[in-house]
Design an enzyme around this catalytic site. Structure first.
Site, PDB file in Angstrom:
ATOM      1  N   LYS A 181      52.964  57.767  33.416  1.00  8.09           N
ATOM      2  CA  LYS A 181      54.360  58.152  33.249  1.00  8.09           C
ATOM      3  C   LYS A 181      54.552  59.636  33.596  1.00  8.09           C
ATOM      4  CE  LYS A 181      56.425  56.629  29.476  1.00  8.09           C
ATOM      5  NZ  LYS A 181      57.559  55.720  29.806  1.00  8.09           N
TER       6      LYS A 181
ATOM      7  N   ARG B 123      56.848  60.204  24.196  1.00 11.44           N
ATOM      8  CA  ARG B 123      56.266  58.929  24.666  1.00 11.44           C
ATOM      9  C   ARG B 123      54.832  59.148  25.087  1.00 11.44           C
ATOM     10  NH1 ARG B 123      61.534  58.281  27.369  1.00 11.44           N
ATOM     11  NH2 ARG B 123      62.453  56.279  26.776  1.00 11.44           N
TER      12      ARG B 123
ATOM     13  N   GLU C  24      19.863  24.487  49.834  1.00  5.64           N
ATOM     14  CA  GLU C  24      20.460  24.255  48.516  1.00  5.64           C
ATOM     15  C   GLU C  24      19.397  24.007  47.456  1.00  5.64           C
ATOM     16  OE1 GLU C  24      22.837  20.642  48.714  1.00  5.64           O
ATOM     17  OE2 GLU C  24      21.598  19.913  50.355  1.00  5.64           O
TER      18      GLU C  24
ATOM     19  N   GLY D 164      24.125  25.719  50.550  1.00  5.91           N
ATOM     20  CA  GLY D 164      24.908  24.845  49.675  1.00  5.91           C
ATOM     21  C   GLY D 164      24.827  25.459  48.290  1.00  5.91           C
TER      22      GLY D 164
ATOM     23  N   ASN E  19      26.508  25.193  45.654  1.00  4.15           N
ATOM     24  CA  ASN E  19      26.723  24.406  44.423  1.00  4.15           C
ATOM     25  C   ASN E  19      25.381  23.967  43.856  1.00  4.15           C
ATOM     26  OD1 ASN E  19      29.281  24.651  45.344  1.00  4.15           O
ATOM     27  ND2 ASN E  19      29.738  22.476  45.456  1.00  4.15           N
ATOM     28  N   ASP E  20      24.638  23.225  44.659  1.00  7.35           N
ATOM     29  CA  ASP E  20      23.341  22.759  44.176  1.00  7.35           C
ATOM     30  C   ASP E  20      22.403  23.938  43.958  1.00  7.35           C
ATOM     31  OD1 ASP E  20      24.200  20.225  44.129  1.00  7.35           O
ATOM     32  OD2 ASP E  20      22.694  19.402  45.471  1.00  7.35           O
TER      33      ASP E  20
ATOM     34  N   CYS F 123      28.486  26.830  52.697  1.00  5.17           N
ATOM     35  CA  CYS F 123      29.526  25.812  52.632  1.00  5.17           C
ATOM     36  C   CYS F 123      29.725  25.314  51.211  1.00  5.17           C
ATOM     37  CB  CYS F 123      29.197  24.649  53.564  1.00  5.17           C
ATOM     38  SG  CYS F 123      27.711  23.767  53.106  1.00  5.17           S
TER      39      CYS F 123
END
Lengths: 875, 875
Positions: free
Chosen positions: B25, B95, B747, B768, B770-771, B833
């Protein structure tokens, strides 16, 4: 460059004895010559020549022909006989001899030098025409088959036609002479000429030996035994001597020590007036070498020759500094040595011989240690199948835990008990085993399962018990309902006898004769004491109870590297309480259930601490998911529900709730410790209450608390804090001071990758290579048998990485984990407690990687101790 | 050292504008002063002072008191008013203003300077006694509460007693004056003195602001928002101006552009004759700023002041080079600016503003790209909840796929269809989803599941479809039988309306108002074109069919990085054939079944190749285990058995045979390719037949065959050979030449560790993740919800590593894998991927690690494109 080395004649210059150049047999002959021992003269064509032959489409290197001719001349001079001489013809044997033995893979031609004329001369010279014509008949056949490549069935047919219902043994000299003509005709009919000239015979025979090195079966053998193709073979040409030259002749095989138990003293068999073939064929029963009062032993029949053999054996053993396996022939009272080689022996014998030789100063201790393969030590402690025993193998599975077991087939643990009470040995046969089978496994002689791999429940438990076990025997179909199993055409019913060999995976019908383990294991104890002095890695054992801990200590473990606590929850009382805890609807009920489990665990910890006084004990907190403690079969559910006084529905719901898609990756280990901290708190309390109690009795207790399945440094940080809090509280309550440590299993790849951060909260790491291997490969031990057999068949993966440590892959994580861990905490102690702790390949790697200890099943402790010494010695 | 900086008076020297020093401010006020804009005069006490205050138990740094006194004098001079003056008293606001905004966390005191005397003076000076006494009443209350720490309920009680049924608004000036005395008494009764001296008031108010920085709620806010505690707060003391000073006064808030859609032009609201509080309180409805013909807009009511505001706004935007959010007050015709800050905006607005500013040359393109968080782009394409809309959140789950959806609740896919045909929108509510629900998910507006995590089937599929989705909403209990779900006390039945917000995880009762997505996405397109020019990483999409491929291409994907073929097996005809194949008892039946699957797959590949002309398409061969294609429910088994014409028993046996303990680690991916090579052969044939057909039509096809789940270099070597053989055979059959590559998913941790060897058989790697993440953590996405919520709650793991890429752990494997891979094959192309291909944290890491491309759901392609640019720009 010379391709030929002569031996056996005193005038022969003594050259360098190089096994790669002369082959095993040639080197033995050369050495014996050098030592002045009676070897029939001859010469060796070196392996170089066969190398040239293979690379040059069967051509001989230049000069070889001339060298062979010269060597034959020398041989004639040395033996006083001449090739093709019609009075006293020279006969020779032509034998292959590669540097690395390839038994039965390559060819031999005997009696070379015979033709119609020399056979007649032999008949006259030996005064035994039958012997001469029989030798010639054999030679035509052998030469036709091996050198000329005529299939032996063609000779067999001609022979059959000739004998017309009799046997060849029934023929007299004239008939044998006639038969040999018929066999010559088989050769002629096949369009091949049978060379009468011994020089020509020899040339082709040498070619044949060279070629046999490249035969399909020899190449296959080399491939499967990792022998390089370019090693080549030597060819040994040696004057024949005849053990069948009358009553003052004979032939035999002798070991310089007993190959079954290693006891000192010549051990072997011989036959009077016989040839080597007769011993092998088994048509006559050989007699012993040493006197046994039968009057038929060599010592009794030919005391002079026996004395000479004893003298010669001692010389050979001294020279080779190892037990020798010697072939000898006595021709008309003269002893000849035809071969000497390091003798094969049982595991027990190997240990005793190595220790005896070292104690006699003939080898040093490092050499003695190197003589024994670590795996052999396990066999020393188990019964094994007598190698001479007859057997009918009806199926083959995986060699899960070595040793042989023989017993009546049963399919349920309760039946094991029943037979046991009648004093009848059993083999427990299952599709697979579960914790409920442990009682039965303890009592059975051995275990056979049709499913599962090297780290299946059955395999792991059996190894832990030191019990013979064959798993994953997919060739049998087990039918629990009808209480039988099929193995091909064979049906084996409950109560039938079978024998299993956990060292080979063989399943055999009936009772097969076994050799009992050597109960006096003094030599092993001595060897292992030496090993411990050389090793840097310490060896601990995985043990879950006082009895196992005691056994482990006896076998030389210097601590417990893995005490699994889950079995403690399976004690009937504890299991009931555990189930109550899992089903508890409020924290109080939960706590009450845990309070009931605590004394059971404490009692078991007390047992272990007592057994391991002064030694560290690593205790792993609860590892399996909670659902493993609940029943899965519908009738069990009803029964358990009734027992616990809950509604079947409620129990079933809770079971469903706890169900997991991939339990191996599920809610277990430290994850349970985080979500249900009260379970770990109870276990830590039990450990320290036990430690305090035992400590108060003046026994030094060294507890090490191990948190399993850590993937995040924060998991360990949190559980360590809680464990420390409980431990300190108990120590204050009991007013005891003792040293303890808290560490973690490294069994999740991420923990290995983040080892530096994890180590900041750990006093020790213990690699759990079972789970680490499964996660690194993305394999599940329970499922991999669906594809692993194909992988093995196709050569993609020769060994299961769960049995043989995967240095290439998992090894990288162990290395990263160890290095990172020591960076994060320089005082970190690092060990390994997976199945690979007793795998010598693994042990070598763990040594090199800088681990501090390995931990394995009690029965693998000796194996690991020796492997640790090997690793330190760079063997 | 000076702790005070004045602003707003022309004579004030312009110092450095440092936000850390002046707070947000204060910096805004200083900047506006510097620009010569109309700011009521005042001064800022820098954050240093509050730092000293906190470290020294509430003491002021030496000199501060004197500096404040001097600043007050200057302020009096600048404003022409004096503290405590009984004619025209100076009133100020006090303030807080930290460097990083902490909205609502800290305290404000208005109208400071009032006491009985100055209030009377104000009454006279303003000509509005009611306003003056009301201001005084408010001040006593505010000061008593905030500065003196008297609980506001004590004032409320006194006020209640005084008004006696009326409201404060009903009171006249005299009554308000009397009320203020009563409030003074509350202060006195609390044992506190209410200081009449404005200087004393100010001192204590500054103390109070300093202290508020250390309040519990402020500390909590900083902790949860990662704001360092030592940043401190500034205090702004500013002369009060009054928007409620009659009809030529007013107050308002203005954005320099439309914050909802980014359109240029002042946008905001104001109230005539009012104070800021009135706008916030919502008691009066504010009017627009720009003329709308209502006669009440600022432009219409005060054209001059409006013109000034427009001018000032433009200046501020130009100075800050970004859209500003401005607070202003008009006192008796004079415009004052009270605050300016960068305005909050919707995602669409953010994009448009950044692009417009860049095109106007006010910022450069890199800055424009940096202004947008990649994740925001996904919101540009989805409907979102109107921030102003009323809502009742009944449960909260995981934010699986952003965007809001509103529809009638249904529990089965078939019901979705039924409603759809009646043109009724639906939200599909399930425990979890399976491939059978895909049809329903396609048609429903959104998906809500009670189970599963960020990579559960529902989450992955919904993200792929760009469909709003909330998963793992454990707060609801779904009852399929009764067709309803419970959420706390609320029961939601089939057909009831709900709204879900996939961006927050909120589940709301009824229809909640939404903002439609900006259909004209020109600005986004332009921004992404700029992004593509900066990025090094290419962005591909994961797409399994022609429609998804087309959408992906529209969204800027430059290829398909992952085409999963398993969905192709789920086509009804193919599924039936697949089941026949799995059940086939001989190779011929097996082959016949595969022959029936081939045309289905080929047709789908043709669609994809057509959609992706000239661009590469990576096709992953079959990945899931075979048992996924067989039914699991008892009645399905009977039905399928009948359909296939096999015995139910036989089917059930086969299902049992294929059952796995840990399917994730089971017989799937390349393992099926090795044990049943005919499956992969069929798939490769289908790919190349399709490629040839499309290629013959003149379309350039770039197939990339990807082998999943490789753990051993030998697996890839073998399957690559087979695939090459089939591919080459098809190319010969069709007489087509085309470029294709064969590569593998990385993976499995071991494949990353052995990347160098694996790469020798690969043209490309595609991580991969995820795996790879599941195996690295030893977590299973299907099971981790059993413990992950606790991990999150305890702060062990703030985000699921399946959503936010784990750079620390999995990142190490990606790095090792990439480096090893490029060592093994320098021409190796490397991509990713997994789900993390569209996660900006991941993208930054993949850029740095040297990957060539990322691949993600089509709807994440814009996110990934921008993230790739950010990564390249080092943003």
């Amino acid at each position: 460059m010379s391709y030929v080395r002569s031996f056996g004649a005193s005038r022969v210059p003594v050259g360098e004895v190089s096994k790669p150049l002369l082959g095993g047999k040639g080197a033995g002959l050369a050495t014996m010559s050098r030592l002045g021992l009676p070897v029939p003269p001859g010469f060796t064509i070196t392996t170089d020549a066969s190398g040239y032959f293979m690379l040059n489409d069967g051509a001989w290197p230049s000069g070889l022909k001339e060298e062979v001719a010269a060597a034959v001349s020398s041989l004639e001079a040395a033996s006083g006989k001449t090739f093709g001489d019609v009075n006293d013809p020279l006969l020779v044997s032509v034998r292959s001899g590669a540097a690395v033995s390839m038994p039965g893979m390559m060819d031999t031609v005997l009696n070379l030098g015979l033709n119609r004329d020399t056979a007649a001369a032999l008949a006259k010279a030996s005064g035994d025409p039958r012997f001469a014509w029989d030798s010639y008949r054999r030679f035509v056949q052998m030469y036709g088959d091996i050198v000329l490549g005529i299939h032996y069935t063609q000779f067999a047919r001609a022979e059959e036609a000739f004998v017309d219902g009799r046997t060849v043994e029934d023929l007299d000299a004239a008939e044998l002479q006639e038969l040999s003509r018929n066999l010559e005709k088989v050769v002629a009919d096949a369009g091949r000429a049978f060379p009468a000239d011994p020089h020509e015979q020899l040339h082709h025979a040498i070619d044949a030996v060279f070629s046999s090195y490249n035969s399909h079966r020899a190449r296959y053998y080399r491939k499967t035994n990792n022998i390089p193709d370019d090693a080549g073979t030597a060819v040994n040409i040696q004057a024949m001597v005849f053990g069948n030259h009358g009553q003052s002749s004979g032939t035999g095989v002798a070991f310089t020590r007993n190959p079954k138990n290693g006891a000192p003293g010549l051990f072997g068999e011989w036959l009077r007036n016989a040839q080597g073939e007769d011993v092998v064929a088994g048509t006559r029963t050989p007699n012993r070498i040493g006197s046994d009062g039968s009057g038929a032993t060599l010592e009794e029949v030919m005391p002079e020759q026996h004395a000479e053999l004893v003298r010669v054996s001692a010389l050979l053993e001294e020279h080779f500094t190892d037990m020798q396996d010697i072939e000898f022939t006595i021709e008309s009272g003269t002893l000849y040595l035809l071969q000497t080689r390091t003798g094969k022996r049982s595991a027990s014998a190997a240990v005793r011989i190595a220790v005896d030789l070292a104690n006699a100063g003939s080898i040093d201790i490092d050499t003695a240690l190197g003589r024994i393969q670590p795996e052999e030590l396990e066999l020393v402690m188990r019964p094994v199948i007598n190698p001479d025993a007859k057997r009918k193998v009806i199926a083959k599975g995986l060699d899960a835990s070595p040793g042989a077991a023989c017993g009546r087939v049963v399919f349920h643990s309760s039946d094991v008990q029943e037979y046991f009470e009648r004093d009848e040995p059993t083999v427990l046969v299952r599709l697979d085993t579960s914790p409920e089978d442990i009682q039965g496994m303890t009592v059975a002689q051995g275990v056979l399962t049709s499913r599962g791999g090297q780290t299946s429940h059955a395999a792991v438990v059996a190894r832990g018990m030191g019990k013979p076990c064959v798993v994953g025997c997919t060739e049998i179909q087990v039918d629990y309902g009808r209480q039988l199993f099929y193995a091909g055409d064979t049906v084996v019913r409950k109560g039938d006898w079978i024998t299993i060999d956990g060292g080979t995976g063989d399943v055999m019908e009936g009772k097969v004769e076994m050799l009992a383990p050597d109960t006096e294991q003094g030599a092993m104890t001595e060897l292992l004491e030496w090993a411990d002095k050389k090793a840097r890695l310490e060896v601990r054992a995985n043990a879950d109870n006082g009895a196992d801990a005691t056994r482990a200590r006896e076998l030389g473990a210097v601590g417990i590297g893995l005490c699994r606590t889950e079995h403690m929850f399976f004690q009937p009382d504890a299991l009931r309480a555990m189930r109550r805890m899992i089903l508890a609807e409020d924290p109080h009920a939960r706590q009450r259930a845990l309070t009931d489990i605590l004394p059971v665990q404490r009692a078991m910890f007390i047992e272990i601490f007592e057994a391991m006084a002064d030694l560290p004990v690593t205790i792993r907190l609860l590892d399996p998911p909670l659902h493993e403690f609940l029943p899965s079969r519908e009738d069990d559910i009803a029964e358990v529900a009734q027992d616990l006084g809950v509604r079947t529905d409620a129990l079933r719901n809770r079971i469903e709730q706890l169900e997991e898609a991939n339990p191996m990756l599920g809610h277990r280990g430290v994850r349970v410790g985080i979500t249900s901290p009260e379970v770990y708190r109870m276990q830590v309390r039990a450990i320290f209450e036990a430690a305090c109690e035992v400590s108060k009795r003046g026994i030094v207790v060294l507890p090490e608390v191990m948190i399993p399945l850590v993937a995040l440094p924060a998991e360990l940080e949190r559980t360590r804090e809680e464990a420390t809090e409980v431990a300190e509280a108990v120590l204050v309550e009991f007013d005891v001071r003792l040293k303890y440590t808290i560490g973690t299993m490294i069994e999740i790849p991420r923990a290995a990758l983040l080892a530096e951060q994890v180590a900041k909260h750990a006093d020790f790491f213990s690699f759990g290579t079972n789970d680490l291997t499964q996660l690194t490969y993305g394999f599940s031990r329970d499922d991999m048998n669906k594809f692993f057999p194909d992988y093995q068949r196709l050569g993609l993966l020769p060994d299961s990485p769960l049995s043989v440590f995967d240095i290439e892959g998992v090894g990288q994580l162990v290395k990263l984990g160890t290095e990172g861990g020591k960076r994060g905490n320089p005082r970190l102690k690092v060990g390994i407690c997976g199945e690979h702790g007793g795998d010598p390949t693994g042990v070598r790697f763990f040594h090199k990687t800088g681990l501090d200890y390995v931990s394995c099943s009690p029965y693998r402790v000796p194996v690991a101790r020796l492997a640790a010494a090997h690793a330190a010695l760079g063997i």
